[in-house]
Design an enzyme around this catalytic site. Structure first.
Site, PDB file in Angstrom:
ATOM      1  N   ASP A 106       0.829  -1.198   0.000  1.00 50.22           N
ATOM      2  CA  ASP A 106       0.000   0.000   0.000  1.00 50.22           C
ATOM      3  C   ASP A 106       0.864   1.249   0.000  1.00 50.22           C
ATOM      4  O   ASP A 106       1.529   1.570   0.994  1.00 50.22           O
ATOM      5  CB  ASP A 106      -0.906  -0.004   1.233  1.00 50.22           C
ATOM      6  CG  ASP A 106      -2.024   1.017   1.133  1.00 50.22           C
ATOM      7  OD1 ASP A 106      -1.984   1.861   0.221  1.00 50.22           O
ATOM      8  OD2 ASP A 106      -2.945   0.971   1.961  1.00 50.22           O
ATOM      9  N   ASP A 320      -0.983   5.939  -7.110  1.00 51.94           N
ATOM     10  CA  ASP A 320      -1.425   4.925  -6.151  1.00 51.94           C
ATOM     11  C   ASP A 320      -1.352   3.536  -6.774  1.00 51.94           C
ATOM     12  O   ASP A 320      -1.946   3.293  -7.824  1.00 51.94           O
ATOM     13  CB  ASP A 320      -2.862   5.235  -5.707  1.00 51.94           C
ATOM     14  CG  ASP A 320      -3.371   4.271  -4.651  1.00 51.94           C
ATOM     15  OD1 ASP A 320      -2.545   3.740  -3.893  1.00 51.94           O
ATOM     16  OD2 ASP A 320      -4.587   4.071  -4.584  1.00 51.94           O
TER      17      ASP A 320
END
Length: 444
Positions: A106, A320
């Site tokens: 992440d 991301d």
């Protein structure tokens, strides 16, 4: 068994073995695997699942409702993060002897955590749950440590063990005690990624965990904060290179330190570099300055400042790894859809929707037509050239051409991982730059 017993175990184990972390090597390698890699899913099923997760992540985990509060008091809300859903699993091991640690990678959060015995509540996992009493390298973190964030220090003394609680935007959560441990990268049987261990990594030992696991045993934080794995191993930079989204059998390399340097580019590709932008309101995310978009020779009429970060911290564009399809603010999304429709000579489908549109393919057509490149223009003159297969796909179930970009009524745009296929992305935190180049990720 609860948190008090877990703290006692930390004390007992740490009294057996406390040693200074050795000087770590300057490069590490691991592998990212897609969360759907074991599902045997069709292309259409992969697309549907990806679209669902994109909508869910953009609705629940992107900046907009971020708050950090203490978890040590019963009258406060828990720490809330954006992340929780991710698209890629990172293979590590934790402890001595090492226990497999399959973590959701992440780039939007910092703390690395794994499920930990004795469990108050743990979700099912395929590998053994990490047991601190079985490791010789575990050490506790107290509330006086820099690794214990200020939001976790409330109502605890300097000598008290640091306790954490994370609640993610999708409802998942993890709570337990902060410790330091040895993480192992690579494996003894992989010549491309030989086993390398690094000691003294702060992590969350989670005894109370809930939510979807996506075949993981926890999360590895690759954000920009001080608790992120990138910051803790002291290498200052990392890169990943995502292989073909539809070939889920391929792993994708993730590289740290000197190994993160960009590999051989594809024919004619040029390394591009743009500054990473600091957003003090959301310090863990990797922001870049998107200044415009072109489709072929046409520069789309998107007003200047559309993608700027605002004074209150909203807006901007995030890079991301956990968002599948690129998310564009509505006005920019409408322009992209309109110009793609023009190239395909098709009317705009469902003009009110913010989902990526699909256009009917001509009868008998089984593949995408030739399409111009979609180009993202970043600050510093860096152009990310997205070839046809980086922004379009063919849906076999209904014979349609689909744009794999979605819109949002939010002010935040996101560069998703579908668009990053076969582009090596290098994040240099030390100098504050993102570099990227087209390459064959399966050969790195």
């Amino acid at each position: 068994m609860g948190a008090t017993q877990l703290i006692t175990i930390f004390v007992l184990v740490s009294s057996l073995h406390i040693s200074a972390a050795p000087q770590p090597p300057s490069g590490y390698r691991s592998t990212l695997t897609h969360v759907d890699s074991k599902g045997g899913l069709t292309r259409a099923e992969l697309m549907r699942r990806a679209a669902h997760r994109s909508r869910h992540r953009s609705a629940t985990v992107l900046p907009g409702s971020y708050s950090r509060t203490s978890s040590s008091s019963s009258n406060t809300r828990p720490t809330r993060l954006y992340s929780g859903q991710a698209e890629y699993l990172m293979e590590l091991a934790i402890g001595t002897p090492p226990v497999p640690f399959i973590a959701l990678a992440d780039t939007g959060s910092d703390l690395t955590w794994t499920q930990c015995k004795p469990c108050k509540l743990c979700f099912a996992q395929d590998t053994p749950i990490y047991d601190p009493t079985a490791s010789s390298t575990i050490s506790p973190v107290t509330c006086s440590s820099d690794n214990c964030l200020s939001v976790w220090r409330r109502n605890c003394s300097a000598a008290t063990h640091c306790r954490y609680r994370y609640v993610y935007g999708d409802g998942a959560y993890s709570a337990g005690v902060i410790g330091t441990e040895t993480l192992t990268f690579g494996s003894s049987y992989d010549q491309e990624a030989p086993s390398v261990s690094v000691a003294g990594i702060a992590f969350g030992c989670g005894v109370d965990n809930g939510g979807l696991s996506y075949n993981s045993t926890g999360t590895v934080g690759l954000g920009r904060g001080g608790l992120s794995l990138v910051a803790q191993i002291g290498v200052g930079k990392f890169s990943y290179c995502l292989t073909d989204f539809f070939n889920t059998s391929l792993g994708s390399p993730v590289l740290f330190g000197y190994l993160a340097e960009l590999g051989d580019p594809s024919d004619g590709a040029i390394v591009q570099t743009t500054p990473l932008v600091h957003n003090l309101n959301f310090p863990s995310w990797y922001y870049v300055s998107l200044q415009g978009i072109s489709l072929g020779d046409t520069h789309l009429p998107i007003p200047n400042g559309t993608f700027d970060i605002r004074d209150d911290g909203t807006g901007g564009m995030i890079v991301d790894s956990g968002t599948i399809y690129t998310v564009l603010v509505e006005s920019a999304f409408r322009e992209v859809v309109s110009h793609v429709a023009e190239v395909l000579n098709q009317p705009v489908v469902n003009a009110s929707s913010l989902d990526g549109p699909c256009f009917p393919a001509p009868v008998g057509e089984r593949q995408l037509p030739d399409m111009p490149d979609l180009v993202l223009h970043f600050a510093g003159g860096a152009d990310m050239i997205l070839h046809r297969d980086n922004y379009m796909s063919f849906n076999q179930e209904d014979s349609s051409f689909c744009l794999n970009i979605v819109g949002t009524t939010s002010s935040v745009s996101v560069l998703g991982n579908f668009q990053q296929q076969n582009i090596q992305m290098l994040f240099d935190i030390t100098v504050g730059e993102l570099s990227f180049v087209h390459t064959d990720c399966s050969k790195l």
